[in-house]
Design a protein around this motif. Structure first.
Motif, PDB file in Angstrom:
ATOM      1  N   ASP A   1     -52.889 -25.793  36.557  1.00 32.14           N
ATOM      2  CA  ASP A   1     -51.526 -25.280  36.720  1.00 32.14           C
ATOM      3  C   ASP A   1     -50.944 -25.024  35.341  1.00 32.14           C
ATOM      4  OD1 ASP A   1     -50.454 -27.620  35.636  1.00 32.14           O
ATOM      5  OD2 ASP A   1     -50.020 -28.522  37.563  1.00 32.14           O
ATOM      6  N   ASN A   2     -49.725 -24.488  35.301  1.00 30.67           N
ATOM      7  CA  ASN A   2     -49.159 -24.084  34.019  1.00 30.67           C
ATOM      8  C   ASN A   2     -47.969 -24.936  33.611  1.00 30.67           C
ATOM      9  OD1 ASN A   2     -47.406 -23.166  35.960  1.00 30.67           O
ATOM     10  ND2 ASN A   2     -47.579 -20.993  35.440  1.00 30.67           N
ATOM     11  N   ARG A   3     -47.868 -26.133  34.164  1.00 34.64           N
ATOM     12  CA  ARG A   3     -46.772 -27.015  33.761  1.00 34.64           C
ATOM     13  C   ARG A   3     -47.076 -27.666  32.409  1.00 34.64           C
ATOM     14  NH1 ARG A   3     -46.249 -31.100  38.532  1.00 34.64           N
ATOM     15  NH2 ARG A   3     -48.496 -30.713  38.558  1.00 34.64           N
ATOM     16  N   ALA A   4     -46.014 -27.941  31.672  1.00 34.13           N
ATOM     17  CA  ALA A   4     -46.126 -28.677  30.417  1.00 34.13           C
ATOM     18  C   ALA A   4     -44.926 -29.609  30.324  1.00 34.13           C
ATOM     19  CB  ALA A   4     -46.168 -27.728  29.226  1.00 34.13           C
ATOM     20  N   TYR A   5     -45.090 -30.710  29.619  1.00 35.08           N
ATOM     21  CA  TYR A   5     -44.045 -31.727  29.563  1.00 35.08           C
ATOM     22  C   TYR A   5     -43.645 -32.006  28.124  1.00 35.08           C
ATOM     23  CZ  TYR A   5     -45.928 -32.717  34.217  1.00 35.08           C
ATOM     24  OH  TYR A   5     -46.370 -32.608  35.505  1.00 35.08           O
ATOM     25  N   ALA A   6     -42.362 -32.316  27.956  1.00 32.41           N
ATOM     26  CA  ALA A   6     -41.890 -32.841  26.674  1.00 32.41           C
ATOM     27  C   ALA A   6     -42.063 -34.350  26.726  1.00 32.41           C
ATOM     28  CB  ALA A   6     -40.430 -32.469  26.459  1.00 32.41           C
ATOM     29  N   VAL A   7     -43.117 -34.848  26.096  1.00 25.69           N
ATOM     30  CA  VAL A   7     -43.404 -36.288  26.081  1.00 25.69           C
ATOM     31  C   VAL A   7     -42.605 -36.907  24.937  1.00 25.69           C
ATOM     32  CG1 VAL A   7     -45.184 -38.041  25.785  1.00 25.69           C
ATOM     33  CG2 VAL A   7     -45.684 -35.963  27.083  1.00 25.69           C
ATOM     34  N   ALA A   8     -41.599 -37.708  25.288  1.00 22.81           N
ATOM     35  CA  ALA A   8     -40.716 -38.307  24.293  1.00 22.81           C
ATOM     36  C   ALA A   8     -41.468 -39.325  23.437  1.00 22.81           C
ATOM     37  CB  ALA A   8     -39.527 -38.971  24.986  1.00 22.81           C
ATOM     38  N   ALA A   9     -40.864 -39.659  22.294  1.00 26.04           N
ATOM     39  CA  ALA A   9     -41.518 -40.568  21.341  1.00 26.04           C
ATOM     40  C   ALA A   9     -41.879 -41.900  21.990  1.00 26.04           C
ATOM     41  CB  ALA A   9     -40.606 -40.792  20.136  1.00 26.04           C
ATOM     42  N   ALA A  10     -40.988 -42.442  22.833  1.00 25.76           N
ATOM     43  CA  ALA A  10     -41.275 -43.724  23.479  1.00 25.76           C
ATOM     44  C   ALA A  10     -42.456 -43.609  24.432  1.00 25.76           C
ATOM     45  CB  ALA A  10     -40.038 -44.224  24.224  1.00 25.76           C
ATOM     46  N   ALA A  11     -42.504 -42.525  25.210  1.00 26.90           N
ATOM     47  CA  ALA A  11     -43.633 -42.319  26.119  1.00 26.90           C
ATOM     48  C   ALA A  11     -44.924 -42.133  25.336  1.00 26.90           C
ATOM     49  CB  ALA A  11     -43.366 -41.107  27.007  1.00 26.90           C
ATOM     50  N   ARG A  12     -44.837 -41.443  24.193  1.00 27.97           N
ATOM     51  CA  ARG A  12     -46.026 -41.295  23.356  1.00 27.97           C
ATOM     52  C   ARG A  12     -46.499 -42.659  22.840  1.00 27.97           C
ATOM     53  NH1 ARG A  12     -43.986 -38.740  19.378  1.00 27.97           N
ATOM     54  NH2 ARG A  12     -44.172 -40.338  17.769  1.00 27.97           N
ATOM     55  N   ASN A  13     -45.563 -43.536  22.483  1.00 32.59           N
ATOM     56  CA  ASN A  13     -45.931 -44.901  22.073  1.00 32.59           C
ATOM     57  C   ASN A  13     -46.771 -45.570  23.152  1.00 32.59           C
ATOM     58  OD1 ASN A  13     -44.494 -44.696  19.671  1.00 32.59           O
ATOM     59  ND2 ASN A  13     -42.699 -45.795  20.448  1.00 32.59           N
ATOM     60  N   MET A  14     -46.344 -45.447  24.400  1.00 27.59           N
ATOM     61  CA  MET A  14     -47.072 -46.076  25.501  1.00 27.59           C
ATOM     62  C   MET A  14     -48.461 -45.469  25.665  1.00 27.59           C
ATOM     63  SD  MET A  14     -45.938 -46.690  29.478  1.00 27.59           S
ATOM     64  CE  MET A  14     -46.077 -45.016  30.041  1.00 27.59           C
ATOM     65  N   LEU A  15     -48.543 -44.155  25.591  1.00 26.11           N
ATOM     66  CA  LEU A  15     -49.845 -43.502  25.729  1.00 26.11           C
ATOM     67  C   LEU A  15     -50.785 -43.882  24.595  1.00 26.11           C
ATOM     68  CD1 LEU A  15     -48.649 -39.967  26.914  1.00 26.11           C
ATOM     69  CD2 LEU A  15     -49.664 -41.772  28.322  1.00 26.11           C
ATOM     70  N   GLU A  16     -50.236 -44.125  23.407  1.00 27.49           N
ATOM     71  CA  GLU A  16     -51.070 -44.588  22.287  1.00 27.49           C
ATOM     72  C   GLU A  16     -51.621 -45.981  22.577  1.00 27.49           C
ATOM     73  OE1 GLU A  16     -48.454 -44.270  18.942  1.00 27.49           O
ATOM     74  OE2 GLU A  16     -49.035 -42.192  18.510  1.00 27.49           O
ATOM     75  N   VAL A  17     -50.759 -46.888  23.060  1.00 29.58           N
ATOM     76  CA  VAL A  17     -51.198 -48.252  23.383  1.00 29.58           C
ATOM     77  C   VAL A  17     -52.266 -48.233  24.473  1.00 29.58           C
ATOM     78  CG1 VAL A  17     -50.458 -50.451  24.390  1.00 29.58           C
ATOM     79  CG2 VAL A  17     -49.036 -49.332  22.672  1.00 29.58           C
ATOM     80  N   LEU A  18     -52.134 -47.321  25.430  1.00 25.73           N
ATOM     81  CA  LEU A  18     -53.087 -47.249  26.543  1.00 25.73           C
ATOM     82  C   LEU A  18     -54.376 -46.512  26.172  1.00 25.73           C
ATOM     83  CD1 LEU A  18     -50.680 -46.506  29.542  1.00 25.73           C
ATOM     84  CD2 LEU A  18     -51.565 -48.710  28.750  1.00 25.73           C
ATOM     85  N   GLY A  19     -54.441 -45.991  24.942  1.00 20.12           N
ATOM     86  CA  GLY A  19     -55.652 -45.327  24.477  1.00 20.12           C
ATOM     87  C   GLY A  19     -55.829 -43.928  25.012  1.00 20.12           C
ATOM     88  N   VAL A  20     -54.721 -43.278  25.384  1.00 20.51           N
ATOM     89  CA  VAL A  20     -54.788 -41.941  25.987  1.00 20.51           C
ATOM     90  C   VAL A  20     -54.320 -40.861  25.013  1.00 20.51           C
ATOM     91  CG1 VAL A  20     -53.822 -40.496  27.819  1.00 20.51           C
ATOM     92  CG2 VAL A  20     -54.545 -42.820  28.333  1.00 20.51           C
ATOM     93  N   TRP A  21     -53.384 -41.206  24.139  1.00 23.61           N
ATOM     94  CA  TRP A  21     -52.777 -40.191  23.287  1.00 23.61           C
ATOM     95  C   TRP A  21     -53.807 -39.455  22.429  1.00 23.61           C
ATOM     96  CZ3 TRP A  21     -48.855 -37.229  23.415  1.00 23.61           C
ATOM     97  CH2 TRP A  21     -48.490 -36.496  22.288  1.00 23.61           C
ATOM     98  N   GLU A  22     -54.794 -40.171  21.937  1.00 22.35           N
ATOM     99  CA  GLU A  22     -55.804 -39.550  21.077  1.00 22.35           C
ATOM    100  C   GLU A  22     -56.489 -38.379  21.773  1.00 22.35           C
ATOM    101  OE1 GLU A  22     -59.792 -40.824  18.499  1.00 22.35           O
ATOM    102  OE2 GLU A  22     -58.612 -42.346  19.547  1.00 22.35           O
ATOM    103  N   ALA A  23     -56.644 -38.472  23.095  1.00 21.44           N
ATOM    104  CA  ALA A  23     -57.339 -37.412  23.844  1.00 21.44           C
ATOM    105  C   ALA A  23     -56.484 -36.155  24.004  1.00 21.44           C
ATOM    106  CB  ALA A  23     -57.750 -37.932  25.221  1.00 21.44           C
ATOM    107  N   VAL A  24     -55.162 -36.287  23.872  1.00 20.16           N
ATOM    108  CA  VAL A  24     -54.291 -35.114  24.058  1.00 20.16           C
ATOM    109  C   VAL A  24     -53.588 -34.686  22.778  1.00 20.16           C
ATOM    110  CG1 VAL A  24     -53.898 -35.630  26.494  1.00 20.16           C
ATOM    111  CG2 VAL A  24     -52.304 -36.521  24.783  1.00 20.16           C
ATOM    112  N   ALA A  25     -53.641 -35.525  21.741  1.00 26.14           N
ATOM    113  CA  ALA A  25     -52.885 -35.234  20.519  1.00 26.14           C
ATOM    114  C   ALA A  25     -53.274 -33.892  19.910  1.00 26.14           C
ATOM    115  CB  ALA A  25     -53.081 -36.352  19.495  1.00 26.14           C
ATOM    116  N   GLY A  26     -54.573 -33.578  19.903  1.00 30.23           N
ATOM    117  CA  GLY A  26     -55.041 -32.346  19.274  1.00 30.23           C
ATOM    118  C   GLY A  26     -54.553 -31.092  19.958  1.00 30.23           C
TER     119      GLY A  26
END
Length: 416
Positions: free
Chosen positions: A52-77
């Motif tokens: 689909d063509n949706r995209a989200y504005a992931v706020a800094a706090a949500a990004r913090n959580m995704l980093e802790v969960l080990g997910v952010w690295e997969a989407v950061a690029g």
């Protein structure tokens, strides 16, 4: 809080495999390991995610959580940092769109207040992480449930029944589980739709996000990672009156692009559609309660807000952080993570913030989705006033980033 039951009942079932459900499953599994079975139930798990063509504005706090969960690295690029936010108020025919308000994109030096992430990238990363963490992925829905003292008996769509300590309803705004629990829903339609598409354009966006307030509703231009036919890409979220949507969707590609160009402007040069334009009806809604007997509502099952501030996903991820913290803290104390005390702690942590954000987005949409001259003058004066008050702008940025107050540990970047 009650004591834990036997090991065979140390199971938490999450009904709904969207971003909120996946994030909760991963957070609980990372924190609790093999001491608890974490089950994610959704018939959509039987097939790969649909494009689909949706995209989200992931706020800094949500990004913090995704980093802790080990997910952010997969989407950061493939993400794009917002370096600036610009707000204009104009009409479609206006040649010049005066800027009334600008926000610097950093909530802290070197830390962007939000990143744009495409739905498919985030969903795929969360699915992969859940499988690797041994979350039990069950490709069928939850048909029914019955709380029975220290457990809840859950019936899957295929008829199998299992016992669990807690059922989490993450099954969307039309949640069947919420209805089955008899939890009321207060809401209304905005008689608007959100038209969503990905565009490519000739010139780089530089990380700049733009919100054009137009009489029919806001038209947001949100930066995506580079690529596409013309080298650079943006996502648009175009709010339009309900009565105009069918005619717009029936346009051929050239005419649709012409309509978009009238709203998008000329700053980024030539435009091309990277996806079909999809429409979603917009409304407001909030559950009268966020919890029931051994039941917690999560994400859109608990609340639905207008996308005007880009906070819908972040509101759901705040639910995830608060519920995961309440469950994990109870479990580590040897207490029952599905007890009324735990669920009440979750509801008290989330209800005020949710209702407040819903009221803000509802008010903004009503204030800006019109062409009444006194309203235009008042709102433009207000935007200009805020633009000249750095302290107030910093406050708004921290709110938008999800870092105001005392957020749950995951949102602060701390592991559970």
């Amino acid at each position: 809080m009650g004591q834990q039951t036997g090991h065979s009942d140390r199971r938490i079932v999450i009904a709904g495999g969207g971003i909120a459900g996946l994030s909760l499953a991963l957070a609980l599994k990372r924190a609790l390991g093999e001491a608890y079975a974490i089950v994610l139930a959704d018939p959509a798990l039987a097939a790969p995610p649909r494009q689909d063509n949706r995209a989200y504005a992931v706020a800094a706090a949500a990004r913090n959580m995704l980093e802790v969960l080990g997910v952010w690295e997969a989407v950061a690029g493939s993400s794009a940092a917002m370096t600036e936010m610009v707000v204009t108020d104009s009409r479609n025919p206006d040649v010049v769109r005066p800027v009334f308000l600008t926000f610097d994109g950093e909530v802290e030096p070197g830390q962007s207040f939000a990143h744009m992430v495409e739905n498919m990238a985030l969903l795929t990363a969360l699915l992969t992480a859940c499988r690797e963490a041994n979350v039990e992925m069950r490709p069928e829905g939850v048909r029914g449930f019955d709380a029975q003292g220290e457990t809840v008996e859950i019936t899957y769509a295929g008829g199998e029944r299992i016992a669990a300590l807690l059922l989490v309803a993450a099954d969307g705004a039309r949640s069947r589980l919420r209805e089955r629990a008899g939890i009321g829903w207060v809401g209304w339609s905005y008689h608007q739709s959100g038209l969503v598409a990905t565009l490519s354009h000739e010139r780089p966006h530089g990380g700049r996000a733009v919100e054009h307030f137009l009489p029919s509703g806001p038209f947001a231009i949100l930066p995506l990672s580079d690529g596409g036919k013309l080298g650079h890409r943006s996502s648009i979220v175009w709010t339009e009156r309900e009565e105009n949507v069918a005619a717009l969707l029936s346009l051929d590609e050239a005419d649709m692009l012409e309509e978009i160009e009238r709203r998008f402007g000329l700053e980024l040069g030539e435009l091309a559609l990277e996806s079909k334009v999809a429409a979603m009806p917009l409304g407001f809604g909030v559950a009268r309660r966020f919890v029931g007997d051994r039941l917690a509502l999560l994400g859109d099952a608990a609340h639905l807000i207008h996308p005007i501030a880009g906070q819908g996903l972040n509101l759901g991820l705040k639910d995830v952080a608060a519920l995961a913290e309440a469950i994990v803290d109870a479990a580590r104390l040897g207490l029952d993570p599905g007890s009324a005390d735990v669920l009440e702690a979750y509801e008290s942590a989330r209800r005020f913030d949710t209702v407040a954000m819903g009221a803000v987005t509802d008010g903004l949409n009503r204030l800006f989705s019109n062409d009444v001259t006194p309203f235009r003058l008042a709102r433009d004066f207000g935007l200009g006033l805020v633009d000249r008050m750095p302290g107030l702008k910093r406050f708004f940025i921290r709110e938008a980033a999800g870092l105001a107050g005392e957020p749950p540990r995951l949102l602060r970047g701390e592991a559970l």
